[in-house]
Design a protein around this motif. Sequence first.
Motif, PDB file in Angstrom:
ATOM      1  N   MET A 239      88.793  10.612  -7.355  1.00 46.83           N
ATOM      2  CA  MET A 239      87.724  10.475  -5.843  1.00 46.83           C
ATOM      3  C   MET A 239      87.903  11.424  -4.925  1.00 46.83           C
ATOM      4  O   MET A 239      87.638  12.066  -4.296  1.00 46.83           O
ATOM      5  CB  MET A 239      86.105   9.561  -6.033  1.00 46.83           C
ATOM      6  N   ALA A 240      88.674  10.246  -3.930  1.00 47.85           N
ATOM      7  CA  ALA A 240      89.837  10.713  -2.612  1.00 47.85           C
ATOM      8  C   ALA A 240      89.749  12.339  -2.425  1.00 47.85           C
ATOM      9  O   ALA A 240      90.158  13.556  -1.943  1.00 47.85           O
ATOM     10  CB  ALA A 240      90.374   9.962  -2.294  1.00 47.85           C
ATOM     11  N   ILE A 241      91.360  12.814  -4.119  1.00 47.42           N
ATOM     12  CA  ILE A 241      91.636  13.853  -3.780  1.00 47.42           C
ATOM     13  C   ILE A 241      90.719  14.647  -4.145  1.00 47.42           C
ATOM     14  O   ILE A 241      90.310  15.528  -3.175  1.00 47.42           O
ATOM     15  CB  ILE A 241      92.647  13.850  -5.215  1.00 47.42           C
ATOM     16  N   TYR A 242      89.073  14.584  -4.580  1.00 47.11           N
ATOM     17  CA  TYR A 242      88.378  15.719  -4.387  1.00 47.11           C
ATOM     18  C   TYR A 242      88.182  15.769  -3.304  1.00 47.11           C
ATOM     19  O   TYR A 242      87.752  17.405  -2.736  1.00 47.11           O
ATOM     20  CB  TYR A 242      87.796  15.461  -5.104  1.00 47.11           C
ATOM     21  N   GLU A 243      87.146  15.211  -3.317  1.00 50.62           N
ATOM     22  CA  GLU A 243      86.563  15.005  -1.069  1.00 50.62           C
ATOM     23  C   GLU A 243      87.546  15.750  -0.097  1.00 50.62           C
ATOM     24  O   GLU A 243      87.311  16.576   0.078  1.00 50.62           O
ATOM     25  CB  GLU A 243      87.142  13.832  -1.203  1.00 50.62           C
ATOM     26  N   LEU A 244      89.216  15.318  -0.131  1.00 46.25           N
ATOM     27  CA  LEU A 244      90.467  16.138   0.515  1.00 46.25           C
ATOM     28  C   LEU A 244      90.421  17.278  -0.108  1.00 46.25           C
ATOM     29  O   LEU A 244      90.379  18.319   1.294  1.00 46.25           O
ATOM     30  CB  LEU A 244      91.330  15.335   0.882  1.00 46.25           C
TER      31      LEU A 244
END
Length: 358
Positions: free
Chosen positions: A104-109
């Motif tokens: 999820m963090a990768i997609y957000e970034l």
Amino acid sequence: MLNSLYEKAITKRGFIHDIDSQTDVESQLEYKWFNRDILESNDDFSIAAGDGSFNKKKFLTTNFCAVGAESIIYNDANIKKIDDSDIFDIPHVSFLDELLGNYMAIYELKCALRTIKDYDVDYYMFDGSILGDLQNAFPRGAKLPSKLKNNLDDVLLKEFEERLRIKKYGLVFPEIRDSLNLVELPKNENSNKIEEYNLQLASIEKIILLKELLQFRKRIISISKSSSDNELFHWNIPDIAFLDKFTEKQGISLIKYRQVHEKVAFPYFNDLFKSITFTVFYIRLQDKKNVLKVELPYKASKEEVFDLIKKINKLTVQGYPYLLNRAHNDVVITDKNIKELLKIARIYETTNREVMSW
């Protein structure tokens, strides 16, 4: 059993203790919280906000997982959206939530970087804490496999950077994992060892993206409705809870400056991450509404902070940034959504809960 639990609940009424009534709250707040009218900025600027979400459905043999992120851009009274998402089949591992959290963090970034680069926004609001992400950059659910540890070199870094430059969506680490032959699996074919590699590689992809994002640090605003930090009051409850309980007016806290903990070591960009001074403070944008924690990935002066909170307040509804609230509502993946995704994907299997109901 429930009857005995009810009885214990009666005998333990109030066992979660509040702050001692003898505490001099006023002296605690003095010089640390300032009631202050917060105006709205008259400046013209573009601003965006992003958030992410994940959810899962457990089956007997595997987990059906959905992950996504969205950014909402406000410019010249127009609103645009971009997003990124995927679904995964992941076997049962003890660190599943940590793994999905990294995805999820990768997609957000990636959504944030596309927003800043493609739409040239003046400010981007994150839901969460970049300092917290750096403090907890490394997986806790699985150890770093020796083969991967031996390959944390410039070759791996350049491979990540090149693929991330080309691929703006999705995860790139699975391609790198396979192309560089980074996985060394045990003989047991049923082993879930590959997920340990995935967790570690996803963490590496995340810190590389954080490094790229921090090139635009003067545009980044991290905002949280909850936080476990107690650096301001040093009580055994979070600072944000203390302020929510004992203040109610618009205002701002004492501004604090923090850095990544000295014991945290990064395989890449260690000097960069350690050199960043974060500006951290709390605000309430409307009387009797929630206190928010704000974090800036640079050392901001008081004048810069006051100017920035007026900009945040310009698009605030009920004491919370409208774009952040809308991004959260748009991106959240509910259990109902998971059921709909399973139906569309035509995935049917008996779950553990259904077995128990037979």
